[in-house]
Design a protein around this motif. Structure first.
Motif, PDB file in Angstrom:
ATOM      1  N   LEU A 247     -12.107 -23.430   0.483  1.00 30.95           N
ATOM      2  CA  LEU A 247     -11.478 -23.730  -0.801  1.00 30.95           C
ATOM      3  C   LEU A 247     -10.520 -22.628  -1.284  1.00 30.95           C
ATOM      4  O   LEU A 247      -9.428 -22.933  -1.782  1.00 30.95           O
ATOM      5  N   PRO A 248     -10.894 -21.332  -1.172  1.00 35.61           N
ATOM      6  CA  PRO A 248      -9.956 -20.304  -1.645  1.00 35.61           C
ATOM      7  C   PRO A 248      -8.636 -20.288  -0.878  1.00 35.61           C
ATOM      8  O   PRO A 248      -7.648 -19.707  -1.359  1.00 35.61           O
ATOM      9  N   LEU A 249      -8.601 -20.907   0.298  1.00 32.56           N
ATOM     10  CA  LEU A 249      -7.390 -20.909   1.114  1.00 32.56           C
ATOM     11  C   LEU A 249      -6.481 -22.099   0.792  1.00 32.56           C
ATOM     12  O   LEU A 249      -5.336 -22.144   1.264  1.00 32.56           O
ATOM     13  N   ARG A 250      -6.973 -23.027   0.021  1.00 30.04           N
ATOM     14  CA  ARG A 250      -6.189 -24.211  -0.300  1.00 30.04           C
ATOM     15  C   ARG A 250      -5.259 -23.946  -1.482  1.00 30.04           C
ATOM     16  O   ARG A 250      -5.612 -23.250  -2.423  1.00 30.04           O
ATOM     17  N   ARG A 251      -4.082 -24.553  -1.403  1.00 30.61           N
ATOM     18  CA  ARG A 251      -3.133 -24.404  -2.504  1.00 30.61           C
ATOM     19  C   ARG A 251      -3.501 -25.289  -3.683  1.00 30.61           C
ATOM     20  O   ARG A 251      -3.329 -24.902  -4.833  1.00 30.61           O
ATOM     21  N   ARG A 252      -3.973 -26.459  -3.380  1.00 30.28           N
ATOM     22  CA  ARG A 252      -4.326 -27.407  -4.432  1.00 30.28           C
ATOM     23  C   ARG A 252      -5.801 -27.768  -4.301  1.00 30.28           C
ATOM     24  O   ARG A 252      -6.229 -28.254  -3.254  1.00 30.28           O
ATOM     25  N   VAL A 253      -6.515 -27.543  -5.362  1.00 32.88           N
ATOM     26  CA  VAL A 253      -7.944 -27.851  -5.401  1.00 32.88           C
ATOM     27  C   VAL A 253      -8.204 -28.747  -6.603  1.00 32.88           C
ATOM     28  O   VAL A 253      -7.738 -28.451  -7.710  1.00 32.88           O
ATOM     29  N   PRO A 254      -8.912 -29.858  -6.426  1.00 33.75           N
ATOM     30  CA  PRO A 254      -9.208 -30.742  -7.565  1.00 33.75           C
ATOM     31  C   PRO A 254      -9.906 -29.986  -8.695  1.00 33.75           C
ATOM     32  O   PRO A 254     -10.726 -29.103  -8.458  1.00 33.75           O
ATOM     33  N   ASP A 255      -9.552 -30.345  -9.909  1.00 31.95           N
ATOM     34  CA  ASP A 255     -10.148 -29.698 -11.075  1.00 31.95           C
ATOM     35  C   ASP A 255     -11.459 -30.402 -11.423  1.00 31.95           C
ATOM     36  O   ASP A 255     -11.534 -31.174 -12.383  1.00 31.95           O
TER      37      ASP A 255
END
Length: 312
Positions: A247-255
Motif C-alpha cells: 500500500l505505501p508504494l501505491r500512488r492511489r489508495v482508496p479512502d
C-alpha cells in the motif's frame, strides 16, 4: 402448556433505544420460549428498561462483544434449541415457530437462518454465503452456506459438540465460523423463508468504521486458519500481508478504513497473537470432522444459488 424448546439469546450494548422493540416482538411470539438478555456492561439505562421485563438478565462486568455475550449465555441454556437475536431486530409473531419447524423436519439440520429485512422492507440477509476468497457475505436467496447470527435458531447440542461460540472474535464472523464447523461435522444449515424479522443493522457498530474493518479482517483470517483447507488459509493470509506492505508504494489508495496501513498492521499482529489458539482449535475441529475441509470449500466457496439442490 406446550413445553419450552427454545431459548432466545439477545446480546445488547447501549441498546436502550431499540431493545424494547426487540423484546416486545419476542413477547408476541406464538411459541413458548425463554429469553436471556446479555447486557454487555451498558451504561445507558438499559438495566432500568430490563427491570420490568419477564426475561432472564445476564449482566457482564465488561463488554465482551456479540460473540462473547452469546458464549456467556450458552452455559445457561437448557433447551434443545438456542436462538441468536440481535437487539436491533424485531421478529414477526411466527418467527420462532418457523425456525423450530425448520429444525424439527430433519435432525441433520443444525441451524436455520431467518429472512432479515431493513426498515425499508428490502432483504438484508437470508443467511451467509462463502465467497471465493473466504469472506462470509450476506446471501439474499437460495441455499445458504451458513446462518446469519442476527436472527437464527441452532440445535444446542450440535453447537456445543462443534466447540461452541468463538468468544474471542468479539463480533463478526462468529456465525460463519460456527457454520463452517457444523458443515465439517456433517450437519446442514438452511434458510427458513417464513421466519422474518426487521433489522436496523449496525445499531451498535458502524459498518465501515475502523473497528468494523479490524474485527472483520482479523476474524475472517482466524476463521480460515481454524476451519478452511490449509492452502486457502495460507493463501489469504499471504494475500492480506502482501497488499498491506504494498500500500505505501501505491500512488492511489482508496479512502477507506480497510486500506489504512496501521489498521491492517494491527490485524496482522492480532492474527499472529491468535495463531497458537487457532491451530489448537484446528486440531480439535479435525477430530470431529466428518466431511473433508476441501469438500466443504469446493462445494460452497464462490457458489451461486443454482449450484446447490434446494434445501441443501
Amino acid at each position: 402448556m406446550d413445553p419450552v424448546r427454545s431459548t432466545v439469546v439477545v446480546v445488547t450494548w447501549r441498546g436502550r433505544a431499540h431493545l424494547g422493540s426487540c423484546l416486545d416482538a419476542l413477547a408476541a411470539q406464538d411459541r413458548p420460549h425463554r429469553t436471556i438478555v446479555v447486557d454487555n456492561a451498558s451504561r445507558d439505562g438499559t438495566s432500568d428498561l430490563l427491570a420490568d421485563r419477564p426475561v432472564d438478565v445476564l449482566r457482564l462486568p465488561r463488554n465482551l462483544g456479540y460473540a462473547g455475550g452469546v458464549a456467556a449465555a450458552l452455559a445457561r441454556v437448557r433447551t434443545p434449541y438456542v436462538a441468536w437475536l440481535n437487539d436491533d431486530a424485531a421478529p414477526e409473531p411466527g418467527w420462532l415457530a418457523a425456525l423450530e419447524e425448520a429444525l424439527d423436519g430433519d435432525e441433520r439440520v443444525a441451524a436455520a437462518s431467518s429472512v432479515l429485512r431493513g426498515p425499508d422492507g428490502a432483504v438484508q440477509s437470508t443467511g451467509v454465503r462463502l465467497t471465493a476468497d473466504g469472506h462470509g457475505a450476506d446471501a439474499t436467496g437460495g441455499p445458504v452456506f451458513g446462518f446469519c447470527g442476527g436472527a437464527a435458531l441452532l440445535r444446542t447440542d450440535a453447537l456445543r459438540a462443534v466447540g461452541g461460540v468463538p468468544a474471542r472474535f468479539f463480533c463478526y464472523y462468529e456465525d460463519t465460523d460456527v457454520s463452517w464447523r457444523l458443515r465439517l461435522a456433517g450437519y446442514r444449515v438452511v434458510r427458513a423463508p417464513r421466519a422474518r424479522a426487521r433489522h436496523l443493522h449496525g445499531a451498535s457498530t458502524r459498518p465501515g468504521s475502523v473497528p468494523f474493518h479490524r474485527w472483520n479482517e482479523r476474524n475472517r483470517l482466524v476463521m480460515l486458519l481454524r476451519c478452511a483447507p490449509a492452502r486457502i488459509a495460507l493463501r489469504e493470509l499471504a494475500r492480506f500481508a502482501v497488499i498491506t506492505f504494498a500500500l505505501p508504494l501505491r500512488r492511489r489508495v482508496p479512502d477507506a478504513a480497510n486500506f489504512r496501513v496501521a489498521v491492517r498492521l494491527r490485524v496482522l499482529a492480532e492474527v499472529a497473537a491468535a495463531l497458537p489458539a487457532a491451530l489448537r482449535a484446528r486440531r480439535r475441529i479435525s477430530r470431529i470432522a466428518a466431511v473433508p475441509r476441501e469438500a466443504v470449500w469446493r462445494g460452497w466457496a464462490g457458489s451461486r444459488p443454482h449450484d446447490h439442490p434446494a434445501g441443501r
